[in-house]
Motif scaffolding. Structure first.
Motif, PDB file in Angstrom:
ATOM      1  N   LEU A  89      29.808 -17.675  73.145  1.00 38.77           N
ATOM      2  CA  LEU A  89      29.803 -16.705  72.053  1.00 38.77           C
ATOM      3  C   LEU A  89      28.440 -16.654  71.373  1.00 38.77           C
ATOM      4  O   LEU A  89      27.968 -15.573  70.984  1.00 38.77           O
ATOM      5  CB  LEU A  89      30.892 -17.058  71.038  1.00 38.77           C
ATOM      6  N   SER A  90      27.793 -17.801  71.238  1.00 40.11           N
ATOM      7  CA  SER A  90      26.462 -17.834  70.628  1.00 40.11           C
ATOM      8  C   SER A  90      25.446 -17.114  71.501  1.00 40.11           C
ATOM      9  O   SER A  90      24.575 -16.388  70.992  1.00 40.11           O
ATOM     10  CB  SER A  90      26.028 -19.285  70.401  1.00 40.11           C
ATOM     11  N   ILE A  91      25.541 -17.285  72.812  1.00 45.20           N
ATOM     12  CA  ILE A  91      24.635 -16.589  73.729  1.00 45.20           C
ATOM     13  C   ILE A  91      24.794 -15.080  73.592  1.00 45.20           C
ATOM     14  O   ILE A  91      23.805 -14.332  73.499  1.00 45.20           O
ATOM     15  CB  ILE A  91      24.898 -17.037  75.180  1.00 45.20           C
ATOM     16  N   ALA A  92      26.056 -14.628  73.570  1.00 45.65           N
ATOM     17  CA  ALA A  92      26.305 -13.186  73.481  1.00 45.65           C
ATOM     18  C   ALA A  92      25.814 -12.628  72.149  1.00 45.65           C
ATOM     19  O   ALA A  92      25.167 -11.566  72.104  1.00 45.65           O
ATOM     20  CB  ALA A  92      27.800 -12.916  73.652  1.00 45.65           C
ATOM     21  N   LEU A  93      26.111 -13.323  71.059  1.00 42.74           N
ATOM     22  CA  LEU A  93      25.738 -12.828  69.740  1.00 42.74           C
ATOM     23  C   LEU A  93      24.227 -12.821  69.545  1.00 42.74           C
ATOM     24  O   LEU A  93      23.642 -11.812  69.110  1.00 42.74           O
ATOM     25  CB  LEU A  93      26.398 -13.687  68.661  1.00 42.74           C
ATOM     26  N   LEU A  94      23.567 -13.916  69.887  1.00 44.31           N
ATOM     27  CA  LEU A  94      22.123 -14.007  69.678  1.00 44.31           C
ATOM     28  C   LEU A  94      21.368 -13.064  70.617  1.00 44.31           C
ATOM     29  O   LEU A  94      20.419 -12.382  70.197  1.00 44.31           O
ATOM     30  CB  LEU A  94      21.659 -15.449  69.890  1.00 44.31           C
ATOM     31  N   ILE A 138      20.669 -10.782  87.432  1.00 43.97           N
ATOM     32  CA  ILE A 138      19.335 -10.968  88.027  1.00 43.97           C
ATOM     33  C   ILE A 138      18.351 -11.472  86.983  1.00 43.97           C
ATOM     34  O   ILE A 138      17.527 -12.356  87.254  1.00 43.97           O
ATOM     35  CB  ILE A 138      18.855  -9.653  88.658  1.00 43.97           C
ATOM     36  N   TRP A 139      18.437 -10.905  85.769  1.00 45.80           N
ATOM     37  CA  TRP A 139      17.580 -11.416  84.698  1.00 45.80           C
ATOM     38  C   TRP A 139      17.870 -12.886  84.425  1.00 45.80           C
ATOM     39  O   TRP A 139      16.952 -13.662  84.126  1.00 45.80           O
ATOM     40  CB  TRP A 139      17.784 -10.595  83.429  1.00 45.80           C
ATOM     41  N   ALA A 140      19.129 -13.285  84.517  1.00 49.10           N
ATOM     42  CA  ALA A 140      19.470 -14.695  84.305  1.00 49.10           C
ATOM     43  C   ALA A 140      18.812 -15.579  85.357  1.00 49.10           C
ATOM     44  O   ALA A 140      18.263 -16.644  85.033  1.00 49.10           O
ATOM     45  CB  ALA A 140      20.991 -14.864  84.335  1.00 49.10           C
ATOM     46  N   LEU A 141      18.853 -15.151  86.612  1.00 47.54           N
ATOM     47  CA  LEU A 141      18.210 -15.932  87.662  1.00 47.54           C
ATOM     48  C   LEU A 141      16.697 -16.023  87.445  1.00 47.54           C
ATOM     49  O   LEU A 141      16.081 -17.062  87.709  1.00 47.54           O
ATOM     50  CB  LEU A 141      18.511 -15.295  89.028  1.00 47.54           C
ATOM     51  N   PHE A 152      19.427 -21.101  76.692  1.00 46.85           N
ATOM     52  CA  PHE A 152      18.245 -20.325  76.309  1.00 46.85           C
ATOM     53  C   PHE A 152      17.955 -19.246  77.341  1.00 46.85           C
ATOM     54  O   PHE A 152      17.619 -18.107  76.997  1.00 46.85           O
ATOM     55  CB  PHE A 152      17.043 -21.254  76.139  1.00 46.85           C
ATOM     56  N   ALA A 153      18.107 -19.596  78.618  1.00 48.47           N
ATOM     57  CA  ALA A 153      17.911 -18.604  79.675  1.00 48.47           C
ATOM     58  C   ALA A 153      18.948 -17.486  79.575  1.00 48.47           C
ATOM     59  O   ALA A 153      18.648 -16.316  79.823  1.00 48.47           O
ATOM     60  CB  ALA A 153      17.986 -19.274  81.051  1.00 48.47           C
ATOM     61  N   GLY A 154      20.176 -17.843  79.205  1.00 49.96           N
ATOM     62  CA  GLY A 154      21.210 -16.820  79.042  1.00 49.96           C
ATOM     63  C   GLY A 154      20.905 -15.870  77.901  1.00 49.96           C
ATOM     64  O   GLY A 154      21.124 -14.659  78.012  1.00 49.96           O
ATOM     65  N   VAL A 155      20.415 -16.400  76.788  1.00 51.69           N
ATOM     66  CA  VAL A 155      20.053 -15.548  75.650  1.00 51.69           C
ATOM     67  C   VAL A 155      18.953 -14.576  76.050  1.00 51.69           C
ATOM     68  O   VAL A 155      19.014 -13.368  75.743  1.00 51.69           O
ATOM     69  CB  VAL A 155      19.599 -16.415  74.458  1.00 51.69           C
ATOM     70  N   LEU A 156      17.937 -15.063  76.741  1.00 53.39           N
ATOM     71  CA  LEU A 156      16.839 -14.192  77.162  1.00 53.39           C
ATOM     72  C   LEU A 156      17.316 -13.134  78.151  1.00 53.39           C
ATOM     73  O   LEU A 156      16.878 -11.977  78.097  1.00 53.39           O
ATOM     74  CB  LEU A 156      15.722 -15.037  77.777  1.00 53.39           C
ATOM     75  N   GLY A 227      26.694 -17.712  83.054  1.00 51.12           N
ATOM     76  CA  GLY A 227      26.868 -19.156  82.972  1.00 51.12           C
ATOM     77  C   GLY A 227      27.173 -19.777  84.323  1.00 51.12           C
ATOM     78  O   GLY A 227      26.855 -20.946  84.564  1.00 51.12           O
ATOM     79  N   ILE A 228      27.783 -19.004  85.214  1.00 53.29           N
ATOM     80  CA  ILE A 228      28.114 -19.520  86.550  1.00 53.29           C
ATOM     81  C   ILE A 228      26.860 -19.869  87.335  1.00 53.29           C
ATOM     82  O   ILE A 228      26.859 -20.791  88.154  1.00 53.29           O
ATOM     83  CB  ILE A 228      28.986 -18.485  87.296  1.00 53.29           C
ATOM     84  N   VAL A 229      25.749 -19.131  87.093  1.00 55.33           N
ATOM     85  CA  VAL A 229      24.513 -19.398  87.835  1.00 55.33           C
ATOM     86  C   VAL A 229      23.625 -20.410  87.128  1.00 55.33           C
ATOM     87  O   VAL A 229      22.497 -20.658  87.571  1.00 55.33           O
ATOM     88  CB  VAL A 229      23.734 -18.089  88.087  1.00 55.33           C
ATOM     89  N   GLY A 230      24.103 -20.995  86.011  1.00 55.07           N
ATOM     90  CA  GLY A 230      23.361 -22.070  85.373  1.00 55.07           C
ATOM     91  C   GLY A 230      22.833 -21.755  83.996  1.00 55.07           C
ATOM     92  O   GLY A 230      21.996 -22.506  83.480  1.00 55.07           O
ATOM     93  N   ALA A 231      23.303 -20.648  83.377  1.00 50.46           N
ATOM     94  CA  ALA A 231      22.807 -20.277  82.051  1.00 50.46           C
ATOM     95  C   ALA A 231      23.663 -20.851  80.937  1.00 50.46           C
ATOM     96  O   ALA A 231      23.589 -20.393  79.799  1.00 50.46           O
ATOM     97  CB  ALA A 231      22.731 -18.760  81.920  1.00 50.46           C
ATOM     98  N   GLY A 232      24.482 -21.847  81.224  1.00 48.66           N
ATOM     99  CA  GLY A 232      25.258 -22.531  80.207  1.00 48.66           C
ATOM    100  C   GLY A 232      26.523 -21.794  79.823  1.00 48.66           C
ATOM    101  O   GLY A 232      26.857 -20.736  80.352  1.00 48.66           O
ATOM    102  N   GLY A 233      27.269 -22.397  78.878  1.00 48.29           N
ATOM    103  CA  GLY A 233      28.464 -21.762  78.374  1.00 48.29           C
ATOM    104  C   GLY A 233      29.695 -22.048  79.210  1.00 48.29           C
ATOM    105  O   GLY A 233      29.715 -22.918  80.092  1.00 48.29           O
ATOM    106  N   ILE A 234      30.750 -21.290  78.938  1.00 45.18           N
ATOM    107  CA  ILE A 234      32.033 -21.504  79.587  1.00 45.18           C
ATOM    108  C   ILE A 234      31.976 -21.168  81.073  1.00 45.18           C
ATOM    109  O   ILE A 234      32.766 -21.686  81.871  1.00 45.18           O
ATOM    110  CB  ILE A 234      33.116 -20.661  78.877  1.00 45.18           C
TER     111      ILE A 234
END
Length: 282
Positions: A89-94, A138-141, A152-156, A227-234
């Motif tokens: 939720l923090s990743i999505a909100l931020l 793709i941006w996450a990767l 942090f990678a997920g937020v970006l 998050g499945i590719v390593g960006a954290g979270g659930i």
């Protein structure tokens, strides 16, 4: 009962020749398109190796997996799952907030009523299109390789992906604003900044707020996927439990995601109504 007037077909043909005397190419266009679409569909099924037998076998396997998911059980990992859900939720909100903050000034440069010159507006629009054309995953990767694994990678990833989408949506909302308020401020001696601040923004901010709230809800699902590719979270927890075939924990995590999305949808709906007001149904 009055009789219907008689129809003179010859007079109608003479009056509307384009309707009654359509060329063969025009009449054959629609059937040709239907046949081409059907042929393309069959070709795609063949190229993708579509097999009803494999589908039936897969459905049996899916039913077996669903049976193993019942009942959902987090085991002793509930605190870790709750922390991971909060991280998602923090990743999505931020990420959504950062995208909206940076996209708003850029969207002004992409709006026709702010920048009349197409030579100045064109590169901004193409820049937004190029960013929006790359999927969030793709941006996450990309960002995982730049800043490493973690939220942090997920937020970006979400911020960059939504930056392009917000830039387009915000600019369209600005272009659709009423000109009368802007003209009134201009007639009273206001500057160009005054026109934007007091003429445009009060009109478009409720629309922009509604779009941001919708994206927060949507990005909750996106944050799960990245998050499945390593960006954290659930999503990271979900991928790990699928990998070790802990199906009861998988079903519990899925239920957590569904409940979170439903709660965010309810909250965002109430916030949208609070911003734009409820409209009476006629």
């Amino acid at each position: 009962m009055s009789k219907l007037p008689s129809v003179n077909s010859e007079e109608l043909r003479a009056r509307y020749p384009a309707v009654f005397n359509r060329p063969m190419a025009s009449r054959a266009a629609v059937p040709a398109i239907i046949v081409a679409a059907l042929a393309l569909f069959i070709f795609g099924l063949n190229e993708l190796e579509f097999s009803p037998a494999r589908m039936l076998s897969g459905l049996k396997q899916l039913g077996w997996i669903v049976m193993m998911m019942i009942p959902p059980n987090p085991g002793s990992s509930l605190p870790a799952y709750l922390a991971a859900m909060g991280e998602t939720l923090s990743i999505a909100l931020l990420g959504t907030t950062l995208a909206a903050v940076f996209a708003l000034p850029v969207s002004l440069l992409a709006a026709r009523n702010i920048i009349p010159s197409p030579w100045l507006r064109f590169p901004v629009r193409r820049f937004l299109d190029s960013i929006r054309g790359v999927d969030t995953l793709i941006w996450a990767l990309v960002w995982i390789n730049v800043v490493g694994l973690g939220p942090f990678a997920g937020v970006l990833a979400i911020a960059v992906s939504d930056f392009g989408a917000f830039g387009k949506l915000f600019s369209e909302a600005i272009e659709g604003a009423d000109k009368k308020q802007v003209e009134g401020i201009r007639a009273s001696g206001g500057s160009a900044l005054h026109e934007i601040r007091f003429g445009l923004l009060p009109q478009v901010l409720p629309v922009i707020a509604g779009q941001v709230l919708y994206f927060i809800e949507s990005n909750t699902r996106s944050a799960t996927i990245i998050g499945i590719v390593g960006a954290g979270g659930i999503g990271l927890q979900l991928a790990e439990q699928i990998r070790v075939l802990e199906w009861q924990k998988v079903s519990f995590l899925i239920l957590m995601i569904l409940v979170a999305v439903a709660a965010i949808d309810l909250i965002s709906s109430r916030l949208r109504f609070a911003i734009i007001g409820r409209r009476a149904v006629v």
